[in-house]
Scaffold this active site. Structure first.
Site, short mmCIF file in Angstrom:
data_model
loop_
_atom_site.label_atom_id
_atom_site.label_comp_id
_atom_site.label_asym_id
_atom_site.label_seq_id
_atom_site.Cartn_x
_atom_site.Cartn_y
_atom_site.Cartn_z
N GLY A 71 14.01 10.48 -73.63
CA GLY A 71 13.99 11.66 -74.28
C GLY A 71 13.27 12.86 -73.97
CB THR A 72 10.08 13.29 -72.10
OG1 THR A 72 9.27 12.67 -73.19
CG2 THR A 72 9.38 14.30 -71.51
CG ASN A 151 8.14 13.02 -83.76
OD1 ASN A 151 8.74 14.10 -84.03
ND2 ASN A 151 6.77 12.89 -83.39
CD GLN A 179 11.23 9.08 -83.84
OE1 GLN A 179 11.68 8.16 -84.99
NE2 GLN A 179 10.51 8.99 -83.06
CB SER A 199 14.62 8.20 -75.93
OG SER A 199 13.77 7.31 -75.51
CB ALA A 200 17.16 3.09 -74.47
CG HIS A 201 11.16 4.00 -76.10
ND1 HIS A 201 10.48 4.06 -76.72
CD2 HIS A 201 11.13 5.28 -75.19
CE1 HIS A 201 9.74 5.33 -76.68
NE2 HIS A 201 10.29 6.14 -75.89
CB THR A 237 18.66 5.17 -57.36
OG1 THR A 237 18.34 5.37 -55.70
CG2 THR A 237 19.30 3.79 -57.16
CB CYS A 325 2.25 12.24 -78.64
SG CYS A 325 3.56 11.60 -78.56
C1 LIG Z 1 9.82 9.66 -78.72
C2 LIG Z 1 10.40 11.20 -78.85
C3 LIG Z 1 10.67 11.87 -77.53
C4 LIG Z 1 10.38 11.40 -76.16
O1 LIG Z 1 11.21 10.30 -75.78
P1 LIG Z 1 10.72 9.45 -74.50
O2 LIG Z 1 12.00 8.57 -74.44
O3 LIG Z 1 9.63 8.53 -75.07
O4 LIG Z 1 10.42 10.44 -73.66
C5 LIG Z 1 11.28 13.11 -77.91
N1 LIG Z 1 11.54 13.66 -79.17
C6 LIG Z 1 11.21 12.73 -80.29
C7 LIG Z 1 11.70 13.33 -81.55
C8 LIG Z 1 10.71 11.42 -80.11
O5 LIG Z 1 10.45 10.74 -81.38
#
Ligand SMILES: *Cc1c(COP(=O)(O)O)cnc(C)c1O
Length: 385
Positions: A71-72, A151, A179, A199-201, A237, A325
Site C-alpha cells: 500500500g505504501t 484505518n 482498508q 495491499s495483500a496483508h 524482478t 504506526c
Molecule cells: C496499512 C495501510 C497502508 C500501507 O500499506 P502497506 O502495505 O503496509 O505499506 C496504507 N493505507 C492504509 C489505509 C493502510 O491501512
C-alpha cells in the site's frame, strides 16, 4: 494462555490456503518471470492469472493493474507519478486531514518541491463533505486523493460522489482502498476512480505485495527506475509468490466476503452496544453505520490507550490505540484530532478490529475483562473522581 487477536486493521494472518498457493513459486517454479525459457514462463503465467483475477475483482482490465511492494508504494507511486507526469498542467493536489501516513508524508515531500496541497477536514464522524472538495478545486488541480475507509475509525467515505465531481472537472481521482479491499465490495467504475491502492496483508494475503489500479489512458510517470517490468512503469524482478498470494487472497475474499461481513457486523455492533452499558463515559469514534464491518473505535475518558493495551496484553488480547504506526509516539492520532476530539480524550482511544478467525467468545472475553481494566486504571487516575 490462549491469545486473542483483535487488530486485523494492522495486519491479518496469511490464510493457509493462500500460503499453499504460494508455496510452489519458492522452489519448484522459482523462475524469473521476465525470462523466456519455461522456468520463467510458468512464473509469468501465474502472475498474469493473478493480474486477471485482481482486475476482475475490481471491475478493471488486466492491463490496468500494476503490482507493487504494498500500500505504501502504491500511494507514493500515484502521488509522485501524477505530480511529475502533469507538471505542465498544474501543481495543486487535494487530499484530506485523515489520510494514512503513506499519503500524508509523500504530500509533505511534494509540498517542499513546490506542489500546493489542500487538506479537507472531516465532521465529527470522520466524514468528508464532497462539497468541500468541490470548493477546493482550482484550474491548477491535478489530483484528488481521498481514502476509501479510514484505518483508525473505519469511516467509509462517499468515494463515488467525490469521483463524480473529479470527473466533471477532468481531474484525476485516487483512493487509498487498503482498508476497504477484501472487506467491502469495490468496483473502480462504480466508484469513479482513476487510481486505487490495495495491499495483500490487509486481506489475508502476504506482506510486501500490493497493487495500483491505473485507469487506461491516465498519465503517470514511472516510479522505480530499472528494468522494464510492468510495461516500464515499475522496475524490479517480479515477486511471483507474493503476487500469486495476492490473487489467491482476493479469490478467497470474493467467496467469503458477504458472509464474513455480516458475521463481523454482528460482533461489531455487539461491542458498540455493550461497551457503553459496562463502562461509563465511553464514546464511539467514527460513523455509527458508514463504517467498516470489522472496526470498533472507542475513547475511554480519564485513561491512556497505552495503559489499556498493556493490561489487555497481559490477558493475551491484542488491539490498538490510534493506529499501529502512531502508537509509538506521544502525539494523539491526527485522525481523532481531526474529528474534533480534545487531546485528552483522543489519548484514551482503543481500536478493536475483527477478522476471519475472530470468535464470538473472543468478544465475550474482551467484554468481560475490559471493564475491570478500566476500573482499575481509573482508580489510579488523578483525573477521575
Ligand atoms: C496499512 C495501510 C497502508 C500501507 O500499506 P502497506 O502495505 O503496509 O505499506 C496504507 N493505507 C492504509 C489505509 C493502510 O491501512
Amino acid at each position: 494462555m490462549e491469545r486473542i487477536y483483535l487488530d486485523y486493521a494492522a495486519t491479518t494472518p496469511c490464510d493457509p490456503e493462500v500460503l499453499k498457493a504460494m508455496e510452489p513459486y519458492f522452489f519448484e517454479k522459482f523462475g524469473n518471470a521476465s525470462s523466456i525459457y519455461s522456468f520463467g514462463q510458468e512464473a509469468r503465467k501465474a502472475i498474469e492469472d493473478a493480474r486477471e483475477f485482481t482486475a476482475s475483482f475490481l471491475g478493471a482490465r488486466p492491463e490496468e493493474i500494476v503490482f507493487t511492494s504494498g500500500g505504501t508504494e502504491s500511494n507514493n507511486f500515484c502521488l509522485e507519478g501524477v505530480s511529475s507526469a502533469l507538471e505542465k498542467k498544474g501543481n495543486h493536489i487535494i487530499s484530506t486531514a485523515i489520510e494514512h501516513h503513506s499519503i500524508s508524508e509523500p504530500l509533505v515531500s511534494l509540498e517542499k518541491k513546490g506542489i500546493k496541497i489542500t487538506l479537507v477536514g472531516v465532521d465529527k464522524y470522520g466524514l468528508i463533505d464532497p462539497e468541500d472538495i468541490k470548493k477546493s478545486l482550482t484550474d491548477k488541480t491535478i489530483l484528488i486523493s481521498v481514502m476509501h475507509a479510514n484505518n483508525e475509525i473505519g469511516t467509509i467515505q462517499p468515494i463515488a460522489e467525490i469521483g463524480k465531481i473529479a470527473r466533471e472537472k477532468g481531474v484525476y481521482f485516487h483512493t487509498d482502498a487498503v482498508q476497504a479491499t477484501g472487506h467491502i465490495p469495490i468496483n473502480v467504475n462504480e466508484l469513479n476512480v482513476d487510481f486505487l491502492s490495495l495491499s495483500a496483508h490487509k486481506f489475508y494475503g502476504p506482506k510486501g505485495v500490493g497493487a495500483l489500479y491505473i485507469r487506461k489512458g491516465s498519465r503517470l510517470a514511472r516510479f522505480l527506475h530499472g528494468g522494464d517490468q510492468e510495461r516500464g512503469l515499475r522496475a524490479s524482478t517480479y515477486n511471483t509468490p507474493g503476487i500469486v498470494g495476492l490473487g489467491k487472497a482476493l479469490e478467497l475474499c470474493r467467496d467469503k466476503m458477504g458472509e464474513q461481513a455480516s458475521f463481523e457486523i454482528g460482533l461489531r455492533d455487539k461491542l458498540i452496544k455493550e461497551l457503553p452499558n459496562k463502562i461509563t463515559e465511553v464514546y464511539l469514534n467514527g460513523h455509527p453505520v458508514k463504517r467498516l464491518p470489522n472496526n470498533v473505535n472507542f475513547s475511554i475518558k480519564y485513561i491512556e490507550g497505552e495503559s489499556i493495551l498493556l493490561n489487555l496484553d497481559l490477558l493475551g488480547i491484542a488491539c490498538s490505540t490510534g493506529s499501529a504506526c502512531t502508537s509509538s509516539s506521544l502525539e494523539p492520532s491526527h485522525v481523532l484530532l481531526a474529528t474534533g476530539l480534545s487531546h485528552e480524550i483522543a489519548h484514551g482511544s482503543l481500536r478493536i478490529t475483527l477478522g476471519r478467525w475472530t470468535k464470538e467468545r473472543d468478544i465475550d472475553y474482551f467484554l468481560e475483562h475490559l471493564p475491570k481494566i478500566v476500573q482499575k486504571l481509573r482508580s489510579m487516575s488523578p483525573l477521575y473522581e
